[in-house]
Motif scaffolding. Structure first.
Motif, PDB file in Angstrom:
ATOM      1  N   ASP A 161       4.850  -2.976  16.223  1.00  0.00           N
ATOM      2  CA  ASP A 161       3.680  -2.960  15.335  1.00  0.00           C
ATOM      3  C   ASP A 161       3.971  -3.737  14.061  1.00  0.00           C
ATOM      4  O   ASP A 161       5.087  -3.716  13.533  1.00  0.00           O
ATOM      5  CB  ASP A 161       3.315  -1.524  14.963  1.00  0.00           C
ATOM      6  N   GLY A 162       2.943  -4.400  13.557  1.00  0.00           N
ATOM      7  CA  GLY A 162       3.060  -5.108  12.295  1.00  0.00           C
ATOM      8  C   GLY A 162       1.745  -5.071  11.543  1.00  0.00           C
ATOM      9  O   GLY A 162       0.676  -4.961  12.147  1.00  0.00           O
ATOM     10  N   SER A 163       1.829  -5.160  10.244  1.00  0.00           N
ATOM     11  CA  SER A 163       0.627  -5.176   9.416  1.00  0.00           C
ATOM     12  C   SER A 163       0.181  -6.610   9.181  1.00  0.00           C
ATOM     13  O   SER A 163       1.000  -7.487   8.890  1.00  0.00           O
ATOM     14  CB  SER A 163       0.892  -4.483   8.078  1.00  0.00           C
ATOM     15  N   VAL A 164      -1.130  -6.835   9.307  1.00  0.00           N
ATOM     16  CA  VAL A 164      -1.638  -8.184   9.092  1.00  0.00           C
ATOM     17  C   VAL A 164      -1.417  -8.628   7.651  1.00  0.00           C
ATOM     18  O   VAL A 164      -1.373  -9.836   7.361  1.00  0.00           O
ATOM     19  CB  VAL A 164      -3.138  -8.240   9.471  1.00  0.00           C
ATOM     20  N   ALA A 165      -1.224  -7.677   6.750  1.00  0.00           N
ATOM     21  CA  ALA A 165      -0.945  -8.017   5.355  1.00  0.00           C
ATOM     22  C   ALA A 165       0.413  -8.683   5.198  1.00  0.00           C
ATOM     23  O   ALA A 165       0.649  -9.396   4.212  1.00  0.00           O
ATOM     24  CB  ALA A 165      -1.018  -6.764   4.484  1.00  0.00           C
ATOM     25  N   TYR A 225       7.386  -8.939  21.080  1.00  0.00           N
ATOM     26  CA  TYR A 225       5.966  -9.202  20.875  1.00  0.00           C
ATOM     27  C   TYR A 225       5.509  -8.380  19.672  1.00  0.00           C
ATOM     28  O   TYR A 225       5.448  -7.153  19.736  1.00  0.00           O
ATOM     29  CB  TYR A 225       5.158  -8.820  22.116  1.00  0.00           C
ATOM     30  N   GLN A 226       5.217  -9.076  18.587  1.00  0.00           N
ATOM     31  CA  GLN A 226       4.792  -8.428  17.360  1.00  0.00           C
ATOM     32  C   GLN A 226       3.270  -8.479  17.287  1.00  0.00           C
ATOM     33  O   GLN A 226       2.671  -9.557  17.298  1.00  0.00           O
ATOM     34  CB  GLN A 226       5.399  -9.144  16.148  1.00  0.00           C
ATOM     35  N   CYS A 227       2.660  -7.310  17.210  1.00  0.00           N
ATOM     36  CA  CYS A 227       1.208  -7.223  17.138  1.00  0.00           C
ATOM     37  C   CYS A 227       0.795  -6.938  15.699  1.00  0.00           C
ATOM     38  O   CYS A 227       1.137  -5.896  15.141  1.00  0.00           O
ATOM     39  CB  CYS A 227       0.679  -6.123  18.070  1.00  0.00           C
ATOM     40  N   TYR A 228       0.069  -7.864  15.120  1.00  0.00           N
ATOM     41  CA  TYR A 228      -0.409  -7.703  13.746  1.00  0.00           C
ATOM     42  C   TYR A 228      -1.810  -7.100  13.762  1.00  0.00           C
ATOM     43  O   TYR A 228      -2.722  -7.629  14.395  1.00  0.00           O
ATOM     44  CB  TYR A 228      -0.425  -9.048  13.025  1.00  0.00           C
ATOM     45  N   SER A 229      -1.955  -5.987  13.075  1.00  0.00           N
ATOM     46  CA  SER A 229      -3.218  -5.269  13.060  1.00  0.00           C
ATOM     47  C   SER A 229      -3.613  -4.942  11.627  1.00  0.00           C
ATOM     48  O   SER A 229      -2.769  -4.897  10.725  1.00  0.00           O
ATOM     49  CB  SER A 229      -3.114  -3.981  13.885  1.00  0.00           C
ATOM     50  N   ASP A 230      -4.918  -4.703  11.432  1.00  0.00           N
ATOM     51  CA  ASP A 230      -5.405  -4.342  10.102  1.00  0.00           C
ATOM     52  C   ASP A 230      -5.644  -2.850   9.967  1.00  0.00           C
ATOM     53  O   ASP A 230      -6.266  -2.406   9.001  1.00  0.00           O
ATOM     54  CB  ASP A 230      -6.688  -5.106   9.782  1.00  0.00           C
ATOM     55  N   VAL A 231      -5.157  -2.054  10.934  1.00  0.00           N
ATOM     56  CA  VAL A 231      -5.251  -0.600  10.857  1.00  0.00           C
ATOM     57  C   VAL A 231      -3.842  -0.026  10.871  1.00  0.00           C
ATOM     58  O   VAL A 231      -2.924  -0.611  11.446  1.00  0.00           O
ATOM     59  CB  VAL A 231      -6.082  -0.003  12.015  1.00  0.00           C
TER      60      VAL A 231
END
Length: 279
Positions: A161-165, A225-231
Protein backbone atom coordinates in the motif's frame (compact mmCIF):
# COMPACT_ATOMS: atom_id res chain seq x y z
CA UNK A 1 45.31 15.76 55.06
CA UNK A 2 45.52 18.11 58.11
CA UNK A 3 43.48 21.18 58.94
CA UNK A 4 44.55 24.35 60.79
CA UNK A 5 43.16 22.82 64.01
CA UNK A 6 45.41 19.74 63.83
CA UNK A 7 42.76 17.17 62.99
CA UNK A 8 43.51 14.62 60.28
CA UNK A 9 40.92 14.04 57.54
CA UNK A 10 40.84 11.22 55.05
CA UNK A 11 41.73 12.12 51.47
CA UNK A 12 38.75 12.57 49.20
CA UNK A 13 38.89 12.03 45.47
CA UNK A 14 35.81 13.12 43.61
CA UNK A 15 37.17 11.75 40.34
CA UNK A 16 37.30 8.18 41.69
CA UNK A 17 33.71 8.27 42.89
CA UNK A 18 32.53 9.75 39.58
CA UNK A 19 34.29 6.97 37.70
CA UNK A 20 32.55 4.36 39.84
CA UNK A 21 29.18 6.06 39.29
CA UNK A 22 29.79 6.18 35.53
CA UNK A 23 30.69 2.48 35.54
CA UNK A 24 27.49 1.58 37.38
CA UNK A 25 25.43 3.72 35.01
CA UNK A 26 27.09 2.14 31.96
CA UNK A 27 26.36 -1.36 33.23
CA UNK A 28 22.76 -0.42 33.96
CA UNK A 29 22.35 1.17 30.52
CA UNK A 30 23.84 -1.90 28.87
CA UNK A 31 21.43 -4.18 30.71
CA UNK A 32 18.47 -2.02 29.70
CA UNK A 33 19.71 -2.05 26.10
CA UNK A 34 19.99 -5.85 26.09
CA UNK A 35 16.52 -6.25 27.56
CA UNK A 36 15.08 -3.87 24.97
CA UNK A 37 16.81 -5.72 22.12
CA UNK A 38 15.42 -9.03 23.38
CA UNK A 39 11.93 -7.53 23.63
CA UNK A 40 12.12 -6.14 20.10
CA UNK A 41 13.32 -9.41 18.59
CA UNK A 42 11.20 -10.85 15.77
CA UNK A 43 9.74 -14.28 16.56
CA UNK A 44 8.33 -16.80 14.09
CA UNK A 45 5.70 -19.25 15.31
CA UNK A 46 5.02 -22.13 12.91
CA UNK A 47 2.50 -24.93 13.05
CA UNK A 48 3.72 -28.23 14.54
CA UNK A 49 4.03 -29.80 11.09
CA UNK A 50 6.12 -26.94 9.68
CA UNK A 51 8.21 -26.67 12.86
CA UNK A 52 9.07 -30.36 12.72
CA UNK A 53 10.06 -30.05 9.05
CA UNK A 54 12.28 -27.05 9.75
CA UNK A 55 13.95 -28.78 12.70
CA UNK A 56 14.77 -31.68 10.37
CA UNK A 57 16.60 -29.30 8.07
CA UNK A 58 13.89 -29.15 5.42
CA UNK A 59 12.92 -25.70 4.27
CA UNK A 60 9.50 -24.75 2.94
CA UNK A 61 9.36 -25.91 -0.67
CA UNK A 62 7.39 -23.08 -2.26
CA UNK A 63 7.84 -21.59 -5.71
CA UNK A 64 5.60 -18.55 -5.11
CA UNK A 65 5.79 -16.35 -2.04
CA UNK A 66 3.16 -13.61 -1.98
CA UNK A 67 3.64 -10.91 0.64
CA UNK A 68 0.90 -8.35 1.26
CA UNK A 69 1.95 -5.28 3.26
CA UNK A 70 -0.81 -2.90 4.31
CA UNK A 71 -4.53 -3.12 4.94
CA UNK A 72 -5.64 -2.86 1.31
CA UNK A 73 -3.12 -5.42 0.08
CA UNK A 74 -3.96 -7.84 2.91
CA UNK A 75 -7.71 -7.33 2.45
CA UNK A 76 -7.35 -7.99 -1.27
CA UNK A 77 -5.82 -11.40 -0.60
CA UNK A 78 -8.45 -12.14 2.05
CA UNK A 79 -11.34 -11.34 -0.28
CA UNK A 80 -10.03 -12.59 -3.62
CA UNK A 81 -7.83 -15.56 -2.63
CA UNK A 82 -8.04 -16.66 1.00
CA UNK A 83 -11.84 -16.68 1.06
CA UNK A 84 -11.56 -20.14 -0.47
CA UNK A 85 -11.48 -23.03 2.00
CA UNK A 86 -8.32 -24.39 0.33
CA UNK A 87 -6.01 -22.22 2.42
CA UNK A 88 -4.96 -22.75 6.02
CA UNK A 89 -2.78 -20.71 8.42
CA UNK A 90 0.61 -22.33 9.05
CA UNK A 91 2.40 -19.68 11.08
CA UNK A 92 2.67 -16.13 12.28
CA UNK A 93 5.34 -13.58 13.13
CA UNK A 94 5.34 -11.32 16.16
CA UNK A 95 7.39 -8.18 16.61
CA UNK A 96 6.97 -5.80 19.53
CA UNK A 97 7.74 -2.14 18.98
CA UNK A 98 6.51 1.31 19.98
CA UNK A 99 3.41 1.04 17.76
CA UNK A 100 2.33 -2.45 18.75
CA UNK A 101 1.59 -1.77 22.41
CA UNK A 102 -1.87 -0.38 21.70
CA UNK A 103 -3.08 -3.60 20.04
CA UNK A 104 -1.38 -6.15 22.28
CA UNK A 105 -4.46 -6.55 24.44
CA UNK A 106 -6.57 -7.19 21.35
CA UNK A 107 -4.55 -10.14 20.10
CA UNK A 108 -3.03 -7.83 17.51
CA UNK A 109 0.23 -9.78 17.36
CA UNK A 110 -1.57 -12.98 16.38
CA UNK A 111 -3.42 -11.43 13.44
CA UNK A 112 -0.97 -8.74 12.29
CA UNK A 113 1.40 -11.10 10.40
CA UNK A 114 0.05 -14.48 9.33
CA UNK A 115 1.34 -17.12 6.88
CA UNK A 116 -1.05 -19.25 4.80
CA UNK A 117 -0.40 -22.32 2.65
CA UNK A 118 -2.58 -24.12 0.13
CA UNK A 119 -3.87 -27.44 1.46
CA UNK A 120 -3.51 -29.38 -1.79
CA UNK A 121 -0.68 -27.51 -3.53
CA UNK A 122 2.02 -26.43 -1.10
CA UNK A 123 4.04 -24.61 -3.75
CA UNK A 124 2.51 -21.27 -2.76
CA UNK A 125 2.92 -19.39 0.52
CA UNK A 126 1.00 -16.21 1.39
CA UNK A 127 1.86 -13.74 4.13
CA UNK A 128 -0.30 -10.83 5.25
CA UNK A 129 1.36 -8.04 7.22
CA UNK A 130 -0.78 -5.26 8.67
CA UNK A 131 1.44 -4.52 11.66
CA UNK A 132 4.13 -1.88 11.79
CA UNK A 133 7.63 -3.32 11.49
CA UNK A 134 10.20 -0.90 12.89
CA UNK A 135 13.39 -0.07 11.00
CA UNK A 136 15.58 -2.04 13.37
CA UNK A 137 13.30 -5.09 12.91
CA UNK A 138 13.15 -5.14 9.09
CA UNK A 139 16.44 -7.00 8.66
CA UNK A 140 15.49 -9.51 11.36
CA UNK A 141 12.08 -10.19 9.81
CA UNK A 142 13.48 -10.64 6.32
CA UNK A 143 16.40 -12.84 7.35
CA UNK A 144 14.32 -15.12 9.57
CA UNK A 145 11.47 -15.57 7.07
CA UNK A 146 13.67 -16.23 4.03
CA UNK A 147 15.86 -18.57 6.05
CA UNK A 148 12.80 -20.85 6.23
CA UNK A 149 12.25 -20.83 2.45
CA UNK A 150 14.09 -22.68 -0.27
CA UNK A 151 15.47 -20.18 -2.80
CA UNK A 152 15.66 -22.34 -5.90
CA UNK A 153 13.09 -21.20 -8.49
CA UNK A 154 11.46 -18.99 -5.89
CA UNK A 155 9.47 -16.01 -7.13
CA UNK A 156 8.53 -13.34 -4.61
CA UNK A 157 5.60 -11.01 -5.24
CA UNK A 158 5.08 -8.11 -2.86
CA UNK A 159 1.83 -6.15 -2.78
CA UNK A 160 2.30 -2.88 -0.96
CA UNK A 161 0.00 0.00 0.00
CA UNK A 162 1.07 3.55 -0.69
CA UNK A 163 -0.42 7.00 -0.33
CA UNK A 164 -0.94 9.04 -3.47
CA UNK A 165 0.35 12.01 -1.48
CA UNK A 166 3.78 10.34 -1.45
CA UNK A 167 3.83 9.85 -5.22
CA UNK A 168 6.19 12.42 -6.73
CA UNK A 169 5.26 13.16 -10.32
CA UNK A 170 4.20 16.51 -11.71
CA UNK A 171 1.61 15.19 -14.16
CA UNK A 172 0.45 11.99 -12.48
CA UNK A 173 -3.15 13.24 -12.40
CA UNK A 174 -3.06 13.61 -16.18
CA UNK A 175 -1.74 10.14 -16.91
CA UNK A 176 -3.25 8.13 -14.07
CA UNK A 177 -6.12 8.36 -11.65
CA UNK A 178 -5.86 6.97 -8.15
CA UNK A 179 -5.68 4.16 -7.32
CA UNK A 180 -2.90 3.02 -9.65
CA UNK A 181 0.08 0.64 -9.46
CA UNK A 182 3.79 0.96 -10.09
CA UNK A 183 6.38 -1.82 -10.01
CA UNK A 184 10.00 -2.33 -8.99
CA UNK A 185 11.83 -5.64 -9.38
CA UNK A 186 15.19 -7.32 -8.89
CA UNK A 187 17.61 -8.08 -11.71
CA UNK A 188 16.76 -11.80 -11.41
CA UNK A 189 13.10 -11.17 -12.22
CA UNK A 190 12.64 -12.18 -15.85
CA UNK A 191 8.90 -11.76 -16.35
CA UNK A 192 7.07 -8.74 -17.69
CA UNK A 193 5.49 -6.52 -14.99
CA UNK A 194 1.78 -5.86 -15.33
CA UNK A 195 2.15 -2.11 -14.73
CA UNK A 196 4.68 0.68 -15.42
CA UNK A 197 7.89 0.86 -13.45
CA UNK A 198 8.21 3.17 -10.47
CA UNK A 199 9.56 6.48 -11.71
CA UNK A 200 12.32 8.44 -10.02
CA UNK A 201 12.56 10.04 -7.53
CA UNK A 202 9.93 7.73 -5.98
CA UNK A 203 11.24 4.99 -3.72
CA UNK A 204 9.96 1.92 -1.91
CA UNK A 205 10.36 1.93 1.85
CA UNK A 206 9.72 -0.27 4.88
CA UNK A 207 9.27 -4.02 4.65
CA UNK A 208 8.82 -4.12 0.84
CA UNK A 209 12.17 -2.36 0.43
CA UNK A 210 13.87 -4.75 2.88
CA UNK A 211 12.49 -7.79 1.06
CA UNK A 212 13.45 -6.42 -2.36
CA UNK A 213 16.98 -5.64 -1.15
CA UNK A 214 17.35 -9.13 0.36
CA UNK A 215 16.20 -10.75 -2.88
CA UNK A 216 18.55 -8.60 -4.96
CA UNK A 217 21.54 -9.60 -2.82
CA UNK A 218 20.63 -13.31 -2.91
CA UNK A 219 19.69 -13.33 -6.62
CA UNK A 220 16.02 -14.15 -6.01
CA UNK A 221 13.39 -13.15 -8.55
CA UNK A 222 11.18 -10.60 -6.82
CA UNK A 223 8.84 -7.77 -7.74
CA UNK A 224 7.06 -5.13 -5.69
CA UNK A 225 3.70 -3.80 -6.83
CA UNK A 226 3.05 -0.52 -5.07
CA UNK A 227 -0.56 0.63 -5.18
CA UNK A 228 -1.04 4.35 -4.66
CA UNK A 229 -4.45 5.24 -3.29
CA UNK A 230 -6.16 8.36 -1.98
CA UNK A 231 -7.89 6.50 0.88
CA UNK A 232 -6.30 5.36 4.11
CA UNK A 233 -8.50 2.39 5.02
CA UNK A 234 -9.47 -0.80 3.17
CA UNK A 235 -11.34 0.17 0.01
CA UNK A 236 -12.93 -2.17 -2.55
CA UNK A 237 -11.74 -0.10 -5.53
CA UNK A 238 -8.16 -0.03 -4.25
CA UNK A 239 -8.26 -3.74 -3.48
CA UNK A 240 -9.36 -4.57 -7.02
CA UNK A 241 -6.38 -2.66 -8.42
CA UNK A 242 -4.12 -5.50 -7.26
CA UNK A 243 -5.89 -8.13 -9.39
CA UNK A 244 -3.53 -7.99 -12.43
CA UNK A 245 -0.52 -8.59 -10.17
CA UNK A 246 -1.53 -12.21 -9.50
CA UNK A 247 -2.64 -13.19 -13.01
CA UNK A 248 0.70 -14.78 -13.92
CA UNK A 249 1.20 -16.86 -10.79
CA UNK A 250 0.81 -20.62 -10.40
CA UNK A 251 -2.37 -22.65 -10.48
CA UNK A 252 -2.63 -22.65 -6.70
CA UNK A 253 -3.34 -18.90 -6.72
CA UNK A 254 -6.93 -18.92 -7.94
CA UNK A 255 -8.54 -15.49 -7.87
CA UNK A 256 -12.22 -15.13 -7.17
CA UNK A 257 -13.14 -12.78 -10.07
CA UNK A 258 -16.12 -11.27 -8.27
CA UNK A 259 -16.35 -11.83 -4.52
CA UNK A 260 -19.78 -11.53 -2.98
CA UNK A 261 -20.94 -8.28 -1.45
CA UNK A 262 -20.83 -9.82 2.02
CA UNK A 263 -17.17 -10.78 1.61
CA UNK A 264 -16.19 -7.35 0.32
CA UNK A 265 -18.13 -5.64 3.08
CA UNK A 266 -16.30 -7.79 5.63
CA UNK A 267 -12.86 -6.61 4.56
CA UNK A 268 -13.57 -3.19 3.02
CA UNK A 269 -14.77 -1.47 6.15
CA UNK A 270 -16.07 2.08 5.82
CA UNK A 271 -13.66 4.63 7.22
CA UNK A 272 -14.48 7.85 9.00
CA UNK A 273 -13.57 10.92 7.00
CA UNK A 274 -11.39 13.05 9.21
CA UNK A 275 -11.14 16.64 8.10
CA UNK A 276 -10.66 19.97 9.80
CA UNK A 277 -12.32 21.89 6.99
CA UNK A 278 -15.26 22.97 9.13
CA UNK A 279 -13.49 23.29 12.45
Amino acid sequence: MATFFGEVLSAYSRAVEEDEDDLDENEEDEQIRRELEEKREVHLHWSPEVSESLRSGNKLQCSDFILAVGHNAASFLSAYVLSSSNWEPVGRASAWNERSRAVTGQNGEESACVFYRHKDDQSALICQVTAYIAEDQLFQWTEKVFDCLQHRRLIVTVLSDGSVADYKMADYLCSSSAPFMRSLHTSAFGDQPVCPSLEQPNIVTGLPAAVLNHCQVHHIAAIVYQCYSDVTGPDSVTMETYKPALTKLGRSIQLDPSPSTDILRKFARPTDIQSNLYI
